[in-house]
Design a protein around this motif. Structure first.
Motif, mmCIF file in Angstrom:
data_model
loop_
_atom_site.group_PDB
_atom_site.id
_atom_site.type_symbol
_atom_site.label_atom_id
_atom_site.label_comp_id
_atom_site.label_asym_id
_atom_site.label_seq_id
_atom_site.Cartn_x
_atom_site.Cartn_y
_atom_site.Cartn_z
ATOM 1 N N THR A 277 0.846 -1.186 0.000
ATOM 2 C CA THR A 277 0.000 0.000 0.000
ATOM 3 C C THR A 277 0.886 1.242 0.000
ATOM 4 O OG1 THR A 277 -1.909 1.021 1.071
ATOM 5 C CG2 THR A 277 -0.254 0.061 2.531
ATOM 6 N N ASN A 302 -6.949 -8.315 10.861
ATOM 7 C CA ASN A 302 -7.696 -7.636 9.797
ATOM 8 C C ASN A 302 -8.901 -6.961 10.426
ATOM 9 O OD1 ASN A 302 -6.421 -8.350 7.121
ATOM 10 N ND2 ASN A 302 -6.627 -10.376 8.047
ATOM 11 N N GLY A 333 -8.478 -2.645 6.940
ATOM 12 C CA GLY A 333 -7.044 -2.829 6.781
ATOM 13 C C GLY A 333 -6.461 -3.789 7.787
ATOM 14 N N SER A 355 -4.118 0.292 5.075
ATOM 15 C CA SER A 355 -5.361 0.099 4.333
ATOM 16 C C SER A 355 -5.064 -0.100 2.861
ATOM 17 C CB SER A 355 -6.250 1.327 4.514
ATOM 18 O OG SER A 355 -7.249 1.332 3.528
ATOM 19 N N PRO A 356 -5.762 -1.008 2.220
ATOM 20 C CA PRO A 356 -5.571 -1.142 0.770
ATOM 21 C C PRO A 356 -6.353 -0.104 -0.012
ATOM 22 C CG PRO A 356 -7.104 -2.806 1.563
ATOM 23 C CD PRO A 356 -6.660 -2.025 2.770
#
Ligand SMILES: [Zn+2]
Length: 369
Positions: A277, A302, A333, A355-356
């Protein structure tokens, strides 16, 4: 191999050199720039032992400094060690000297034929050598460290976070170089940023060469020099074990084999795929007052937006209905870092989520690296 003791600002820096000076690739590894982040030191000490055993198989040049901050190593205050900042309040990993423009100024004084990459390397080394004799002890140390790494193809600055999973910071351009290392170490979180903070160690090399390459231009006979650098976070401050030191040392040796700096075979890497990321997508959960933090999510968890990450207790609030506050995830995330002390102050970063999604609720500062 050779072991040198270099005097920097009145302190001894121990530098392990392997291979042939000038051979390629040149790889530089240093640990514990933040002087208490000693999982790095243990891994690099292990690496030096492994490299000594294969000294005749080293085909590149490798420089290893297991503890690169003898100034910070001595900073005990009332029995507590302070390794992240110098006693005058400087973060040891900020404000490293930027030499690119100074190298270009010197190159411009030469004829066109003399303006080469080799000459830029020589001038840069000279400027950095001069800087080791100027300024405060921290500034002299910083110049010495950039000087040791100067001209390296690959640079690893090995740290630890407070409480953390393995993670790695690098630029988008450098990431392909470090991808095999991330794979080999099974690093779950990789954070990409080209400019993250105020001149940390890993960025001043690419900054300098961006300026120098811009001046020299691209020529077929003289390809641009683009060092790859990263900051590798070997878990948390207290994650110092013989087992991790041994496995991290082997992983770093295998990375050197992968780079072609050492011949030989390497252990196979796992298939794990990290979350890659950007720094913009790191969310920082902060405390709102002086009090106690109780973490609710383990490292590596997660989470989804709305999850409670931690509870904060204000012991100075007389109304019990107002003395508890939640730190809530603003994004989906992975929890990859947490503050290590449980007594906290207002504004402190207590939890970090990678976070993606690129959602950010906070500034850019790399507060825990
Ligand atoms: Zn650090």
């Amino acid at each position: 191999m050779a072991v040198e003791q270099i005097n920097v600002a009145g302190e001894a820096l121990v530098v392990h050199r392997f291979g042939i000076p000038g051979a390629r690739p040149k790889v530089y590894l240093q640990g514990a720039l933040h002087a208490d982040e000693v999982s790095a030191t243990m891994a690099l000490a292990q690496l030096t032992d492994l490299l000594q055993a294969v000294d005749d198989e080293i085909t590149g040049e490798i420089v290893v400094v297991p503890h690169c901050n003898p100034l910070g190593a001595k900073q005990f205050i009332l029995g507590r060690h302070l390794g992240r900042f110098s006693l005058d309040g400087r973060n040891f990993n900020r404000a490293f000297p930027q030499v690119g423009a100074r190298v270009v100024d010197r190159l411009k004084q030469l004829g066109p034929e003399q303006q080469t990459k080799g000459e830029a390397l020589r001038i840069g080394a000279e400027i950095l050598g001069d800087l080791t004799r100027l300024g405060s002890p921290v500034e002299r140390l910083q110049a010495a460290l950039v000087g040791l790494a100067w001209g390296s193809d690959v640079i690893l600055d090995v740290h630890a976070d407070m409480e953390a999973t393995l993670h790695l910071y690098t630029s988008g351009k450098s990431w392909p170089v470090f991808q095999p290392l991330a794979q080999r170490l099974e690093i779950p979180v990789v954070i990409l940023a080209d400019q993250s903070a105020d001149s940390p160690f890993d960025e001043v090399h690419s900054d300098a060469w961006a300026i120098i390459n811009g001046h020299l231009g691209e020529r077929p006979d003289q390809p641009a020099f683009r060092p790859a650098a990263c900051t590798l976070e070997l878990r948390g401050l207290y994650d110092v074990t013989s087992e991790w030191a041994a496995s991290d040392g082997r992983a770093l040796r295998d990375f050197l084999v992968q780079l072609g700096a050492v011949t030989g075979t390497r252990e196979s890497a796992a298939d794990a795929v990290p979350l890659v990321t950007t720094l913009d997508a790191v969310e920082v959960g902060r405390s709102t007052m002086i009090g106690v933090v109780v973490h609710l999510k383990p490292l590596g968890a997660n989470v989804v937006a709305g999850d409670r990450l931690a509870r904060l207790h204000d012991p100075f609030e007389p109304d019990p209905t107002k003395s508890w506050h939640d730190v809530v995830a603003g994004t989906d995330g992975v929890v990859f870092a947490r503050w290590h002390q449980r007594m906290i102050q207002a504004g402190m970063a207590v939890v970090k989520i990678a976070s993606p999604d690129g959602v950010r609720s906070d500034g850019r500062a790399r507060l825990l690296d």
